[in-house]
Design a protein around this motif. Structure first.
Motif, PDB file in Angstrom:
ATOM      1  N   ALA A  17       0.827  -1.201   0.000  1.00  0.00           N
ATOM      2  CA  ALA A  17       0.000   0.000   0.000  1.00  0.00           C
ATOM      3  C   ALA A  17       0.863   1.253   0.000  1.00  0.00           C
ATOM      4  CB  ALA A  17      -0.929  -0.007   1.218  1.00  0.00           C
ATOM      5  N   ALA A  18       1.877   1.258   0.846  1.00  0.00           N
ATOM      6  CA  ALA A  18       2.744   2.444   0.937  1.00  0.00           C
ATOM      7  C   ALA A  18       3.498   2.659  -0.375  1.00  0.00           C
ATOM      8  CB  ALA A  18       3.726   2.281   2.092  1.00  0.00           C
ATOM      9  N   ALA A  19       3.937   1.575  -0.997  1.00  0.00           N
ATOM     10  CA  ALA A  19       4.644   1.699  -2.275  1.00  0.00           C
ATOM     11  C   ALA A  19       3.713   2.253  -3.346  1.00  0.00           C
ATOM     12  CB  ALA A  19       5.192   0.342  -2.698  1.00  0.00           C
ATOM     13  N   THR A  20       2.467   1.803  -3.328  1.00  0.00           N
ATOM     14  CA  THR A  20       1.499   2.304  -4.308  1.00  0.00           C
ATOM     15  C   THR A  20       1.243   3.793  -4.101  1.00  0.00           C
ATOM     16  OG1 THR A  20       0.459   0.129  -4.429  1.00  0.00           O
ATOM     17  CG2 THR A  20      -0.828   2.000  -5.240  1.00  0.00           C
ATOM     18  N   LEU A  21       1.161   4.189  -2.830  1.00  0.00           N
ATOM     19  CA  LEU A  21       0.940   5.610  -2.541  1.00  0.00           C
ATOM     20  C   LEU A  21       2.132   6.448  -3.002  1.00  0.00           C
ATOM     21  CD1 LEU A  21      -0.584   5.323   1.049  1.00  0.00           C
ATOM     22  CD2 LEU A  21      -1.769   6.102  -1.018  1.00  0.00           C
ATOM     23  N   PHE A  22       3.322   6.012  -2.632  1.00  0.00           N
ATOM     24  CA  PHE A  22       4.511   6.810  -2.918  1.00  0.00           C
ATOM     25  C   PHE A  22       4.881   6.736  -4.405  1.00  0.00           C
ATOM     26  CE2 PHE A  22       9.305   7.204  -2.712  1.00  0.00           C
ATOM     27  CZ  PHE A  22       9.283   8.578  -2.558  1.00  0.00           C
ATOM     28  N   GLY A  23       5.120   5.520  -4.878  1.00  0.00           N
ATOM     29  CA  GLY A  23       5.557   5.368  -6.263  1.00  0.00           C
ATOM     30  C   GLY A  23       4.425   5.546  -7.263  1.00  0.00           C
ATOM     31  N   GLY A  24       3.237   5.048  -6.906  1.00  0.00           N
ATOM     32  CA  GLY A  24       2.108   5.147  -7.826  1.00  0.00           C
ATOM     33  C   GLY A  24       1.645   6.573  -8.016  1.00  0.00           C
ATOM     34  N   ALA A  25       1.479   7.274  -6.899  1.00  0.00           N
ATOM     35  CA  ALA A  25       1.051   8.676  -7.001  1.00  0.00           C
ATOM     36  C   ALA A  25       2.146   9.514  -7.656  1.00  0.00           C
ATOM     37  CB  ALA A  25       0.713   9.221  -5.612  1.00  0.00           C
ATOM     38  N   GLY A  26       3.390   9.213  -7.313  1.00  0.00           N
ATOM     39  CA  GLY A  26       4.501   9.936  -7.944  1.00  0.00           C
ATOM     40  C   GLY A  26       4.518   9.723  -9.451  1.00  0.00           C
ATOM     41  N   PHE A  27       4.240   8.506  -9.862  1.00  0.00           N
ATOM     42  CA  PHE A  27       4.181   8.196 -11.285  1.00  0.00           C
ATOM     43  C   PHE A  27       3.103   9.016 -11.983  1.00  0.00           C
ATOM     44  CE2 PHE A  27       2.430   5.600 -14.752  1.00  0.00           C
ATOM     45  CZ  PHE A  27       3.570   5.365 -15.519  1.00  0.00           C
ATOM     46  N   LEU A  28       1.935   9.117 -11.352  1.00  0.00           N
ATOM     47  CA  LEU A  28       0.840   9.893 -11.940  1.00  0.00           C
ATOM     48  C   LEU A  28       1.182  11.374 -12.019  1.00  0.00           C
ATOM     49  CD1 LEU A  28      -2.313   8.245 -10.314  1.00  0.00           C
ATOM     50  CD2 LEU A  28      -1.501   8.009 -12.669  1.00  0.00           C
ATOM     51  N   LEU A 141      16.754   6.320   1.375  1.00  0.00           N
ATOM     52  CA  LEU A 141      17.076   6.262  -0.052  1.00  0.00           C
ATOM     53  C   LEU A 141      16.776   4.882  -0.622  1.00  0.00           C
ATOM     54  CD1 LEU A 141      20.458   8.226  -0.125  1.00  0.00           C
ATOM     55  CD2 LEU A 141      18.216   9.012  -0.882  1.00  0.00           C
ATOM     56  N   HIS A 142      17.171   3.868   0.113  1.00  0.00           N
ATOM     57  CA  HIS A 142      17.019   2.504  -0.383  1.00  0.00           C
ATOM     58  C   HIS A 142      15.540   2.105  -0.456  1.00  0.00           C
ATOM     59  CE1 HIS A 142      18.447  -1.501  -1.323  1.00  0.00           C
ATOM     60  NE2 HIS A 142      17.620  -1.992  -0.424  1.00  0.00           N
ATOM     61  N   VAL A 143      14.836   2.272   0.630  1.00  0.00           N
ATOM     62  CA  VAL A 143      13.421   1.889   0.654  1.00  0.00           C
ATOM     63  C   VAL A 143      12.606   2.819  -0.246  1.00  0.00           C
ATOM     64  CG1 VAL A 143      11.377   1.658   2.113  1.00  0.00           C
ATOM     65  CG2 VAL A 143      13.585   0.850   2.930  1.00  0.00           C
ATOM     66  N   GLY A 144      12.947   4.094  -0.224  1.00  0.00           N
ATOM     67  CA  GLY A 144      12.223   5.038  -1.069  1.00  0.00           C
ATOM     68  C   GLY A 144      12.346   4.700  -2.543  1.00  0.00           C
ATOM     69  N   SER A 145      13.535   4.351  -2.975  1.00  0.00           N
ATOM     70  CA  SER A 145      13.716   4.001  -4.385  1.00  0.00           C
ATOM     71  C   SER A 145      13.001   2.693  -4.710  1.00  0.00           C
ATOM     72  CB  SER A 145      15.208   3.915  -4.727  1.00  0.00           C
ATOM     73  OG  SER A 145      15.864   2.988  -3.889  1.00  0.00           O
ATOM     74  N   GLY A 146      13.038   1.752  -3.792  1.00  0.00           N
ATOM     75  CA  GLY A 146      12.333   0.488  -4.014  1.00  0.00           C
ATOM     76  C   GLY A 146      10.828   0.683  -4.097  1.00  0.00           C
ATOM     77  N   PHE A 147      10.288   1.464  -3.172  1.00  0.00           N
ATOM     78  CA  PHE A 147       8.850   1.749  -3.182  1.00  0.00           C
ATOM     79  C   PHE A 147       8.460   2.531  -4.448  1.00  0.00           C
ATOM     80  CE2 PHE A 147       7.214   1.415   1.481  1.00  0.00           C
ATOM     81  CZ  PHE A 147       7.778   0.163   1.569  1.00  0.00           C
ATOM     82  N   ALA A 148       9.333   3.460  -4.853  1.00  0.00           N
ATOM     83  CA  ALA A 148       9.035   4.242  -6.059  1.00  0.00           C
ATOM     84  C   ALA A 148       8.949   3.319  -7.273  1.00  0.00           C
ATOM     85  CB  ALA A 148      10.122   5.297  -6.262  1.00  0.00           C
ATOM     86  N   TRP A 149       9.875   2.408  -7.368  1.00  0.00           N
ATOM     87  CA  TRP A 149       9.912   1.494  -8.510  1.00  0.00           C
ATOM     88  C   TRP A 149       8.665   0.598  -8.539  1.00  0.00           C
ATOM     89  CZ3 TRP A 149      14.536  -2.431  -9.439  1.00  0.00           C
ATOM     90  CH2 TRP A 149      14.365  -3.053 -10.663  1.00  0.00           C
ATOM     91  N   VAL A 150       8.430  -0.088  -7.438  1.00  0.00           N
ATOM     92  CA  VAL A 150       7.327  -1.042  -7.411  1.00  0.00           C
ATOM     93  C   VAL A 150       5.976  -0.321  -7.512  1.00  0.00           C
ATOM     94  CG1 VAL A 150       6.180  -2.836  -6.056  1.00  0.00           C
ATOM     95  CG2 VAL A 150       8.684  -2.718  -6.108  1.00  0.00           C
TER      96      VAL A 150
END
Lengths: 262, 116
Positions: A17-28, A141-150
Motif C-alpha cells: 500500500a505504501a509503495a502504491t501511494l509513494f511510487g504510484g502517485a509519484g508516477f501519476l 534512499l534505499h526503501v524510497g527508491s524500491g517503493f518508487a519502482w514497485v
C-alpha cells in the motif's frame, strides 16, 4: 504456519500500500493525467495503508507487551510511548489516520506526500532504528527508491488497463527514471552494507541469508524484464510479471525485517 | 551503463537487507552464566544491542522450581538490571526475555550457583 505469519502478511500488505501511494502517485504526477481507475487505486491504497498500519501496530504492541490485553492497560501504553520506538509508532498511527482521511482525496500529490511520510517514519520501526543516523538516511534512499519502482509499476499496470494499451509516455518515465532509481537503490544499499555488513556465507547458511538470496534472485529477474522492456518494448504480460516480482520483493522484505540474522 | 546495473542492484539488495542488525542477544551476565558466586542482590544482563526495560525482564527459580522474588527491571542502553533478594545456597535458573529498541523479542535462560 509460522507464528510470525500474521505479522509478515500485514507488513507485506502495508508495504504494498505504501509503495502504491509513494511510487504510484509519484508516477501519476510525472505522467500528468489521471486515467480512469487510478484515483480509485490510490484511495484503496490509502485505506489499506491505514488498516494494515493499525494492524501492524497491534501485532507489535501485543508482541512486545506480552499479551493482547495490554492494549487496554494504561501502564503498557505509557511504557510503549516511553520506549525508543514509541514516538515513531505513534507517528505511524497519526499517518494511518491521515491515510484514512485521504480515501476521499482527489489530488495525487497528497497520496504521494503520505507515501513519502510513511517511508521516512518506517526507518525507526525496525532494524534501521538500531543503527547510526547515517544508516537511517540511506534506509530512506534505499526503501524510497524500491517503493518508487514497485509503486510506479503497479500504477503503470493500472494505466495500461484503463487505456487498453501500455502508454509510451509511461514507459518513457521508466526509461529516464529507472537508472537514477537503481543507482539510488545501489548507493543506499552499499552504504548500508558498509555500516552493517553481511557475509556471502550468510546467503546459504541462515534463514535470514536465504531470504536475502531469494530477494536477490527475484530482483535479478525484475531487472532482466526491465532491460527487456527497454530494448524490445513491454507487453501486458511481462509488465504484470515485473510488477508481481516487485510485490514479491516487498513481501520478502516484510519477512526479512522480522527474521533474526545469523 | 546497463551492464553495471544488474550487479550493482544485486549488491544494493544485499546491502539493504543488511540493515537488519542482530536481535538483542545475551552477551554476558552478572552473576556470570554457569558461575558460582556469593548471593547477589541484583542480576545484570548485558545484550548485543539496546533493550527496553519496560518490556524486558527475568524470572528466577531455585533448583526446586520455586520462584524467587525480583524487583522492577531498570537499565540503560544494552544493560538490564534486576534486583533479587533472598537467594540462598543452591543453583538458580534465570529465564530472561528482552525487547530490543527495534521491537524484536528474544529470550533465553542460564544458570548460576550461590555458594554455601
Amino acid at each position: 504456519m509460522s507464528s510470525d505469519a500474521p505479522l509478515i502478511l500485514v507488513r507485506a500488505l502495508h508495504f504494498w500500500a505504501a509503495a502504491t501511494l509513494f511510487g504510484g502517485a509519484g508516477f501519476l504526477l510525472v505522467l500528468r493525467r489521471l486515467p480512469a481507475g487510478t484515483l480509485a487505486l490510490l484511495r484503496v491504497a490509502a485505506g489499506a495503508a491505514a488498516l494494515t498500519g493499525v494492524g501492524w501496530f497491534v501485532l507489535v504492541f501485543t508482541a512486545v507487551a506480552g499479551s493482547g490485553g495490554a492494549l487496554v492497560e494504561p501502564d503498557a501504553w505509557a511504557a510503549f510511548a516511553a520506549a525508543p520506538f514509541g514516538s515513531p509508532w505513534l507517528a505511524r498511527l497519526a499517518l494511518c489516520a491521515v491515510a484514512a482521511a485521504l480515501v476521499a482525496a482527489r489530488r495525487p500529490a497528497l497520496f504521494c506526500w503520505l507515501g513519502a511520510a510513511l517511508v521516512i517514519d518506517q526507518a525507526w520501526l525496525g532494524h534501521a532504528a538500531n543503527g547510526p543516523p547515517l544508516g537511517v538516511a540511506f534506509y530512506w534512499l534505499h526503501v524510497g527508491s524500491g517503493f518508487a519502482w514497485v509503486g510506479a509499476l503497479v500504477m503503470l499496470c493500472a494505466v495500461a488497463r484503463a487505456e487498453r494499451r501500455i502508454p509510451r509516455d509511461g514507459l518513457a518515465i521508466f526509461a529516464w527514471l529507472g537508472v537514477p532509481i537503481v543507482i539510488t537503490l545501489v548507493g543506499g544499499g552499499l552504504v548500508e552494507a558498509a555500516l552493517r555488513g553481511v557475509t556471502p556465507a550468510d546467503l546459504v547458511a541462515t534463514p535470514y541469508g536465504r531470504i536475502i538470496a531469494a530477494k536477490i534472485l527475484v530482483l535479478a529477474a525484475m531487472l532482466g524484464l526491465a532491460q527487456r522492456h527497454r530494448a524490445r518494448g513491454a507487453t501486458r504480460l511481462t509488465l504484470r510479471l515485473e510488477t508481481a516480482l516487485g510485490l514479491l520483493v516487498l513481501a520478502l522484505a516484510a519477512a526479512l525485517g522480522i527474521t533474526p540474522p545469523g | 551503463m546497463n551492464r553495471l546495473i544488474l550487479p550493482a542492484a544485486l549488491a544494493a539488495t544485499l546491502a539493504g537487507t543488511a540493515t537488519a542488525a542482530a536481535h538483542a542477544q545475551l552477551e554476558r551476565a552478572v552473576p556470570a552464566v554457569g558461575s558460582t558466586v556469593a548471593a547477589p542482590d541484583h542480576i545484570a544482563l548485558f545484550f548485543s544491542e539496546g533493550v527496553v526495560p519496560g518490556f524486558s525482564g527475568i524470572a528466577v527459580a531455585d533448583a526446586e522450581g520455586h520462584a524467587v522474588k525480583t524487583g522492577k527491571p531498570s537499565g540503560k542502553g544494552a544493560e538490564l538490571d534486576v534486583p533479587v533478594s533472598g537467594l540462598r545456597a543452591g543453583t538458580y535458573l534465570v529465564r530472561w526475555h528482552a525487547v530490543s529498541v527495534d521491537t524484536h523479542k528474544t529470550q533465553g535462560s542460564f544458570r548460576f550457583t550461590v555458594a554455601p
